[in-house]
Design an enzyme around this catalytic site. Structure first.
Site, PDB file in Angstrom:
ATOM      1  N   SER A 215      -5.254   1.940  -0.973  1.00 13.32           N
ATOM      2  CA  SER A 215      -3.985   2.569  -1.336  1.00 13.32           C
ATOM      3  C   SER A 215      -3.654   2.372  -2.802  1.00 13.32           C
ATOM      4  O   SER A 215      -3.815   1.275  -3.333  1.00 13.32           O
ATOM      5  CB  SER A 215      -2.844   1.984  -0.493  1.00 13.32           C
ATOM      6  OG  SER A 215      -1.605   2.529  -0.904  1.00 13.32           O
TER       7      SER A 215
ATOM      8  N   TYR B 248       1.588  -4.586   3.013  1.00 16.44           N
ATOM      9  CA  TYR B 248       0.645  -3.476   3.127  1.00 16.44           C
ATOM     10  C   TYR B 248      -0.303  -3.469   1.927  1.00 16.44           C
ATOM     11  O   TYR B 248      -1.526  -3.392   2.077  1.00 16.44           O
ATOM     12  CB  TYR B 248       1.430  -2.160   3.217  1.00 16.44           C
ATOM     13  CG  TYR B 248       0.568  -0.925   3.271  1.00 16.44           C
ATOM     14  CD1 TYR B 248      -0.090  -0.561   4.445  1.00 16.44           C
ATOM     15  CD2 TYR B 248       0.425  -0.104   2.149  1.00 16.44           C
ATOM     16  CE1 TYR B 248      -0.869   0.579   4.502  1.00 16.44           C
ATOM     17  CE2 TYR B 248      -0.357   1.044   2.202  1.00 16.44           C
ATOM     18  CZ  TYR B 248      -0.999   1.377   3.381  1.00 16.44           C
ATOM     19  OH  TYR B 248      -1.775   2.503   3.422  1.00 16.44           O
TER      20      TYR B 248
END
Length: 246
Positions: free
Chosen positions: A141, A154
């Protein structure tokens, strides 16, 4: 990769969103595709039928990637169904937003179990079982570099996989297997849009100088490049597929 067999790809978390787009694209590129899913059998079967209707080969295999035995079974089933494995796309992941101070143990454990340990579980199997000339592609990400509040856990789980990517690439010396990460930015998926007010979605879309959100297909295109012959010299890298957000 050898010309004497159809290439086979496992795409984890492929029943919807980015994973679905990757599965459809790799199938269109001639791969036999394993559509892995955790819970959504109907959605996974829908992806399989789309692939078959277009003349491709696919099968749906259930496995929670955080379960090491289930992952081993998925690789067994793939080898039984298609005769071997050439590509692993580590796409399965969950997103739970909270400030670091507000994270509870259950949230921490579930995100680490699926995003980090889940990817390690599949990478271990792929390292043992991929045919020479294969590819491991981790979906991470661009939020790692964006440092957005509430995305700490995350981002940490994905940053760990980015750190492992070039290490595994070096460990697989001698087998002509590449290991890379693709790091999407804000991408228009069900998972991403869930619970976000339109004003925030518009703000995120405007972060890119291209002035739009990524589409699942944009990410699938990058994965297809790394999985195909044109990506053969890219190894141990993270490709930030985010339209210039960061």
């Amino acid at each position: 990769m050898h010309a004497d067999h159809q290439k086979v790809a496992i795409v984890t978390g492929a029943s919807r969103g980015i994973g679905q787009a990757i599965a459809l694209r790799l199938a269109a590129d001639g791969f036999a595709v394993v559509v892995n899913y955790a819970k959504r059998l109907d959605a996974a079967q829908d992806v399989v039928s789309q692939i078959k209707q277009a003349g491709g080969k696919a099968t749906a295999i259930q496995a929670d990637v955080s379960d090491v035995d289930a992952v081993g079974n998925m690789f067994d089933e793939t080898q039984a169904a298609f005769g071997g494995i050439d590509v692993l796309v580590n796409n399965a992941g969950i997103l739970k937003n909270a400030n670091v101070t507000d994270l509870d143990d259950e949230t921490i454990d579930s995100v680490i179990a699926i995003n980090l340990k889940g990817s390690i579980n599949t990478m271990r199997q792929a390292a043992r079982r991929l045919r020479d000339g294969g590819r491991i592609i981790n979906i991470t990400s661009s939020v790692i570099a964006m440092s957005l509040p509430t995305y700490g856990l995350y981002a940490a789980s994905k940053a760990a996989i980015e750190a492992m990517t070039p290490v595994l690439a070096k460990e697989l010396r001698g087998r002509n297997i590449t290991v890379n990460s693709v790091a999407p930015g804000p991408t228009a998926t069900e998972l991403f849009m869930e619970g976000k007010p339109q004003t925030f979605v518009d703000h995120l879309a405007n972060l890119s100088p291209l002035e739009r959100l990524g589409q699942p297909q944009d990410i699938a295109n990058a994965v297809a490049f790394l999985a195909g012959s044109d990506g053969a010299w890219i190894n141990g890298q993270t490709l930030r597929t985010n339209g210039g957000v960061i």
